[in-house]
Design a protein around this motif. Structure first.
Motif, PDB file in Angstrom:
ATOM      1  N   SER A 260       0.815  -1.226   0.000  1.00 43.65           N
ATOM      2  CA  SER A 260       0.000   0.000   0.000  1.00 43.65           C
ATOM      3  C   SER A 260       0.844   1.270   0.000  1.00 43.65           C
ATOM      4  O   SER A 260       0.325   2.350  -0.287  1.00 43.65           O
ATOM      5  CB  SER A 260      -0.914   0.016   1.232  1.00 43.65           C
ATOM      6  OG  SER A 260      -0.158   0.243   2.426  1.00 43.65           O
ATOM      7  N   MET A 261       2.112   1.171   0.308  1.00 43.32           N
ATOM      8  CA  MET A 261       2.922   2.369   0.515  1.00 43.32           C
ATOM      9  C   MET A 261       3.096   3.249  -0.720  1.00 43.32           C
ATOM     10  O   MET A 261       3.049   4.487  -0.616  1.00 43.32           O
ATOM     11  CB  MET A 261       4.279   1.985   1.113  1.00 43.32           C
ATOM     12  CG  MET A 261       4.192   1.567   2.574  1.00 43.32           C
ATOM     13  SD  MET A 261       5.769   1.019   3.263  1.00 43.32           S
ATOM     14  CE  MET A 261       6.717   2.545   3.277  1.00 43.32           C
ATOM     15  N   THR A 286      10.160   4.210  -4.976  1.00 40.45           N
ATOM     16  CA  THR A 286      11.083   3.256  -4.366  1.00 40.45           C
ATOM     17  C   THR A 286      10.689   3.052  -2.905  1.00 40.45           C
ATOM     18  O   THR A 286      10.783   3.976  -2.095  1.00 40.45           O
ATOM     19  CB  THR A 286      12.537   3.767  -4.436  1.00 40.45           C
ATOM     20  OG1 THR A 286      12.897   3.978  -5.803  1.00 40.45           O
ATOM     21  CG2 THR A 286      13.496   2.774  -3.807  1.00 40.45           C
ATOM     22  N   VAL A 287      10.250   1.861  -2.583  1.00 36.51           N
ATOM     23  CA  VAL A 287       9.832   1.538  -1.214  1.00 36.51           C
ATOM     24  C   VAL A 287      11.018   0.891  -0.501  1.00 36.51           C
ATOM     25  O   VAL A 287      11.400  -0.237  -0.803  1.00 36.51           O
ATOM     26  CB  VAL A 287       8.625   0.590  -1.200  1.00 36.51           C
ATOM     27  CG1 VAL A 287       8.237   0.238   0.234  1.00 36.51           C
ATOM     28  CG2 VAL A 287       7.454   1.222  -1.933  1.00 36.51           C
ATOM     29  N   SER A 297      17.101  -2.283   1.126  1.00 38.73           N
ATOM     30  CA  SER A 297      16.244  -3.415   0.805  1.00 38.73           C
ATOM     31  C   SER A 297      14.954  -2.832   0.257  1.00 38.73           C
ATOM     32  O   SER A 297      14.183  -2.218   0.989  1.00 38.73           O
ATOM     33  CB  SER A 297      15.973  -4.280   2.040  1.00 38.73           C
ATOM     34  OG  SER A 297      17.111  -5.034   2.379  1.00 38.73           O
ATOM     35  N   VAL A 298      14.761  -3.004  -1.037  1.00 40.02           N
ATOM     36  CA  VAL A 298      13.682  -2.331  -1.757  1.00 40.02           C
ATOM     37  C   VAL A 298      12.572  -3.329  -2.080  1.00 40.02           C
ATOM     38  O   VAL A 298      12.830  -4.417  -2.606  1.00 40.02           O
ATOM     39  CB  VAL A 298      14.216  -1.696  -3.056  1.00 40.02           C
ATOM     40  CG1 VAL A 298      13.090  -1.061  -3.853  1.00 40.02           C
ATOM     41  CG2 VAL A 298      15.275  -0.657  -2.715  1.00 40.02           C
ATOM     42  N   TYR A 299      11.346  -2.970  -1.776  1.00 34.53           N
ATOM     43  CA  TYR A 299      10.203  -3.861  -1.996  1.00 34.53           C
ATOM     44  C   TYR A 299       9.830  -3.916  -3.467  1.00 34.53           C
ATOM     45  O   TYR A 299       9.735  -2.898  -4.153  1.00 34.53           O
ATOM     46  CB  TYR A 299       9.011  -3.393  -1.180  1.00 34.53           C
ATOM     47  CG  TYR A 299       7.789  -4.276  -1.330  1.00 34.53           C
ATOM     48  CD1 TYR A 299       7.809  -5.597  -0.891  1.00 34.53           C
ATOM     49  CD2 TYR A 299       6.622  -3.792  -1.918  1.00 34.53           C
ATOM     50  CE1 TYR A 299       6.695  -6.413  -1.031  1.00 34.53           C
ATOM     51  CE2 TYR A 299       5.501  -4.594  -2.057  1.00 34.53           C
ATOM     52  CZ  TYR A 299       5.553  -5.911  -1.613  1.00 34.53           C
ATOM     53  OH  TYR A 299       4.456  -6.718  -1.758  1.00 34.53           O
ATOM     54  N   ASP A 311      14.529  -6.590  -2.861  1.00 35.20           N
ATOM     55  CA  ASP A 311      15.716  -6.591  -3.703  1.00 35.20           C
ATOM     56  C   ASP A 311      16.817  -5.772  -3.052  1.00 35.20           C
ATOM     57  O   ASP A 311      16.553  -4.718  -2.452  1.00 35.20           O
ATOM     58  CB  ASP A 311      15.401  -5.988  -5.080  1.00 35.20           C
ATOM     59  CG  ASP A 311      14.421  -6.833  -5.877  1.00 35.20           C
ATOM     60  OD1 ASP A 311      14.386  -8.066  -5.648  1.00 35.20           O
ATOM     61  OD2 ASP A 311      13.700  -6.265  -6.716  1.00 35.20           O
ATOM     62  N   ALA A 312      18.043  -6.242  -3.193  1.00 34.79           N
ATOM     63  CA  ALA A 312      19.199  -5.476  -2.722  1.00 34.79           C
ATOM     64  C   ALA A 312      19.493  -4.368  -3.726  1.00 34.79           C
ATOM     65  O   ALA A 312      19.611  -4.610  -4.925  1.00 34.79           O
ATOM     66  CB  ALA A 312      20.407  -6.387  -2.566  1.00 34.79           C
ATOM     67  N   GLN A 313      19.594  -3.136  -3.229  1.00 33.10           N
ATOM     68  CA  GLN A 313      19.883  -2.005  -4.104  1.00 33.10           C
ATOM     69  C   GLN A 313      21.001  -1.177  -3.485  1.00 33.10           C
ATOM     70  O   GLN A 313      20.890  -0.702  -2.353  1.00 33.10           O
ATOM     71  CB  GLN A 313      18.634  -1.145  -4.310  1.00 33.10           C
ATOM     72  CG  GLN A 313      18.767  -0.112  -5.404  1.00 33.10           C
ATOM     73  CD  GLN A 313      17.450   0.571  -5.711  1.00 33.10           C
ATOM     74  OE1 GLN A 313      16.979   1.409  -4.940  1.00 33.10           O
ATOM     75  NE2 GLN A 313      16.833   0.230  -6.833  1.00 33.10           N
TER      76      GLN A 313
END
Length: 786
Positions: A260-261, A286-287, A297-299, A311-313
């Motif tokens: 939902s973010m 970018t969450v 750590s990106v959702y 995902d690692a970013q």
């Protein structure tokens, strides 16, 4: 680089102490999960002691009813019943290099979890059980809380039901919170004598964490078969299903929140430096679920069940140039907590406290050594520059006896492309043709177009602006050099012909300004030394800046002054971006060979954790505000001036910086840039061969690297801040590389551009292997675009 799967609910089991029943209660959780028809994975990363006493063996023995659904494994097994770090030392013997480093250890757990996620045929649960208490060491000696933190797995804490267990449980919980862990549940045994659960249940209820108290297991019998039978009966009568269902709910709520973010954010935020008209929708948001070391750590809501939704970013802009030691560094977090717990916030005028005093003395003995006498604290770089301007303009006005309206008509001398912050006064100290403007912006001063440095086709080139090149018929527009060390040898270049060209150009320009219309009386020189960051990562020829300072100070028209006081114009160095080793040096002062009268630090000052800035000033600047009349004082301040939390974090950051500068990674990087027969004063974490190679690519106009900074200017006929060329060219960096080496977790790259300039930035402790991977990613993208 944490993990979150839609179909695999994972929890890490920590203990408040050793021997509190982690394995007993984890076995109960495993059995309860399996009873719900879920596939269950149990992992004990490290096991010490005899195999028959191993925790994974206990899980297997007491999950035989569900053997088709329960999988138990151990990654590192040692047969000596001692702490893991000691077991690893004993196993390695004299060969300490055989001890498993934290990165390898964590990657092995991550790989196991990913394999389990791929193996699961449907909804599944997983439990990762740690050893001993929360601070028990891992194989390398790092405590578990810090070692496991990159995985960022939701946690179940097993409390201590024994004497002293209330304190141990609360302490363990707070240690977890200090490192950002999500604690979803607390379990412990019920004890009718100490009755710890009766106290802990309401205590944690107020903090939103449910406590479950269960009967303790039966004592071991003399006969192994009877022990097994009694333990089985114990598990059969233990009702822990409500806890498992609650853990499932927490998992689903976390996924729903992340989902939902983006929409909620689009409806709520006005982002800085973002044209909302170009944001296409939720996919552009970018969450960031968490951050650790150099990674977000990106959702990713589009992942399949078999792949982590996080995902690692790589944070390759160091979060707007603030990060010094990566995200969530425990030493900085603890420093913040330490000061917050001791002081909260206390007002600062005519007061002192230990963190502020220690920091002031550190700075005066560091970047301010030999010239600064005072430290003024403020909130951020822009406000610190406002303070610096107030200091300089007042000092000039007092010395030159300016009064009333005359004081309001003064301006500054600077360089085109400079930027000192987004507050109105800081913007007024920049040229109007810049993009960082507003309706009230009123540029007050004059800005010289400086010569710049870059690497083009493998060679350092000094590019002269048209006005400067035209000022001398013997001077070419570009001056090539075979050596970067020569370019930055300011003292050695002071007597060169180019230096004379600079002196003549600056002197004639300043002479002309006396009679120029529309130019205010110049009352300060304001410089971003070496690199003008926000203006486009402009690497200025340091010789030009040094001669500019020299010429300004030689043109001293003020009345006779005391020795050591400022001359000509007060000189301000804005080191918000470049200071404190962002460029591989504590300060740019030794490289330029000229001290300022005022300097500003921020960003790296607190390691990227909290805002804090300082303005350092010489004694002669301070004296301009000294007197019996309060109206003569520097009447400037902020509610959170010298806040103890920020000062304590800054002190810890300075300690970490000192340690980093002596590290093997620093020494190795410096050695790579060392040119034969020279003492190279400049170097970079970026590999020199990589920099030279990229500088020769068809799509690249120029490259420059110093310290942590790499700037790549893309060829673009429509160059400028609003250009999208660099962003478009490198867009694929934001996608993970499926061909990344299996032993290194793949990552995408979060980067920002300044028009046709893409910049990348490391922390002061970024792992060399991470930089090499990023270099390879950049090279591949540019090569494919050629």
């Amino acid at each position: 680089m944490s993990l979150l799967f839609k179909h695999l609910r994972i929890h890490q089991i920590f203990g408040a102490n050793t021997d509190v029943g982690k394995t007993i209660l984890t076995t109960a959780l495993v059995r309860a999960s399996a009873s719900l028809k879920n596939e269950v994975f149990y992992l004990k990363p490290i096991s010490t002691g005899p195999i028959q006493d191993a925790d994974d063996e206990h899980i297997i023995r007491h999950s035989s009813t569900f053997k088709d659904r329960v999988h138990a494994d151990c990654l590192y097994r040692f047969h000596v019943p001692v702490s893991p770090h000691l077991a690893a030392q004993l196993a390695a013997g004299e060969e300490s290099q055989k001890i498993v480093p934290d990165g390898t250890f964590i990657n092995s757990i991550r790989s196991y979890v990913q394999r389990s996620a791929s193996r699961a045929s449907g909804p599944a649960h997983m439990y990762v059980e740690t050893a001993g208490g929360v601070h028990s060491p891992t194989l390398s000696g790092t405590t578990q809380l810090d070692c496991y933190r990159p995985l960022f797995l939701p946690t179940v804490l097993i409390g201590d039901s024994r004497l002293g267990g209330i304190s141990a449980t609360i302490s363990a919980y707070e240690s977890l919170l200090l490192r950002g862990y999500i604690v979803d549940a607390i379990l412990l045994f019920r004890d009718d004598y100490y009755r710890n659960s009766e106290y802990l249940t309401p205590y944690f209820a107020e903090r939103g964490v449910a406590v479950t108290a269960t009967d303790p297991p039966p004592p071991k019998a003399s006969d192994a078969a009877e022990t097994f039978a009694s333990t089985e009966r114990y598990y059969e009568n233990l009702d822990i299903l409500p806890t498992v269902r609650d853990l499932n709910t927490r998992h689903e709520e976390r996924l729903a929140e992340l989902d939902s973010m983006p929409r909620r954010s689009l409806d709520a935020f006005w982002w800085p430096f973002v044209q909302h008209g170009l944001v296409k929708g939720e996919k552009d948001v970018t969450v960031i679920d968490s951050a650790s070391s150099d990674f977000f750590s990106v959702y990713n809501s589009q992942t399949t069940d078999k792949k982590s939704s996080l995902d690692a970013q790589l944070d390759s802009s160091a979060s707007w140039w603030t990060q010094a030691f990566g995200h969530a560094h425990p030493a900085l977090t603890l420093a913040a907590a330490r000061a917050s717990g001791r002081y909260g916030h206390v007002m600062f005028p005519q007061a002192t406290h230990a963190p502020a005093l220690e920091l002031a003395e550190r700075l005066l003995d560091g970047p301010g050594k030999g010239w600064a006498s005072r430290v003024f604290f403020s909130d951020d770089g822009s406000t610190a520059m406002e303070v610096a301007l107030k200091m300089a303009l007042r000092a000039y006005s007092v010395r030159n006896n300016l009064r009333g309206i005359e004081r309001k008509k003064v301006g500054v001398l600077g360089l085109k492309g400079s930027y000192h912050g987004d507050t109105i006064g800081a913007m007024d100290a920049c040229a109007e043709e810049g993009v960082y403007t507003c309706e009230w912006h009123n540029a007050k001063g004059f800005w010289l177009d400086p010569p710049t440095i870059s690497i083009q086709h493998g060679r350092p080139v000094i590019a002269l602006p048209p006005a400067l090149a035209a000022s001398d018929t013997m001077c070419e527009s570009d001056v090539a050099s075979d050596s970067e060390s020569w370019v930055y040898d300011v003292a050695g270049r002071l007597q060169t012909p180019l230096a004379e060209v600079y002196r003549d150009y600056i002197s004639r320009t300043l002479d002309g300004l006396h009679s120029a219309r529309g130019v205010p009386r110049l009352a300060a020189l304001v410089l971003e030394p070496i690199v003008m960051g926000a203006g486009g990562m402009i690497f200025v020829d340091p010789l030009f800046q040094r001669i500019l300072v020299d010429v300004v100070r030689a043109r001293d028209e003020s009345p006779a002054t005391e020795p050591g006081s400022w001359r000509g114009l007060p000189v301000i160095y804005d080191e918000v971006f470049v200071g404190l080793y962002r460029l591989g040096m504590q300060s740019t002062i030794p490289l330029l060979g000229a001290t300022p009268d005022i300097s500003v630090n921020a960003k790296i000052l607190t390691g990227g954790l909290v805002p804090l800035a300082t303005t350092l000033a010489s004694d002669s600047i301070f004296r301009a505000f000294y007197g019996p009349d309060k109206a003569e004082a520097l009447l400037h301040g902020h509610s959170y001036t010298a806040h103890a939390l920020g000062c304590e974090v800054a002190n810890e950051s300075m300690k970490l910086i000192e340690k980093a500068t002596q590290s093997e990674a620093w020494l190795a990087a410096q050695a790579r840039w060392q040119e034969p027969g020279t003492r190279n004063s400049v170097w970079s974490f970026w590999d020199p061969e990589f920099v030279q190679t990229v500088s020769s690519m068809d799509t690249v106009a120029e490259v420059m690297a110093l310290g942590t900074v790499l700037a790549i200017k893309v060829k673009d006929s429509g160059a400028g801040y609003v250009s999208q060329s660099a962003q478009t060219l490198l867009q694929s960096l934001k996608v993970t590389d499926s061909e990344s080496p299996s032993e290194v977790p793949d990552f995408s790259v979060h980067f920002r551009t300044l028009g046709n300039v893409a910049y990348f930035m490391t922390s002061l402790n970024t792992a060399p292997e991470t930089i090499r991977i990023l270099e390879n990613k950049i090279w591949n993208v540019l090569q494919n675009s050629d």
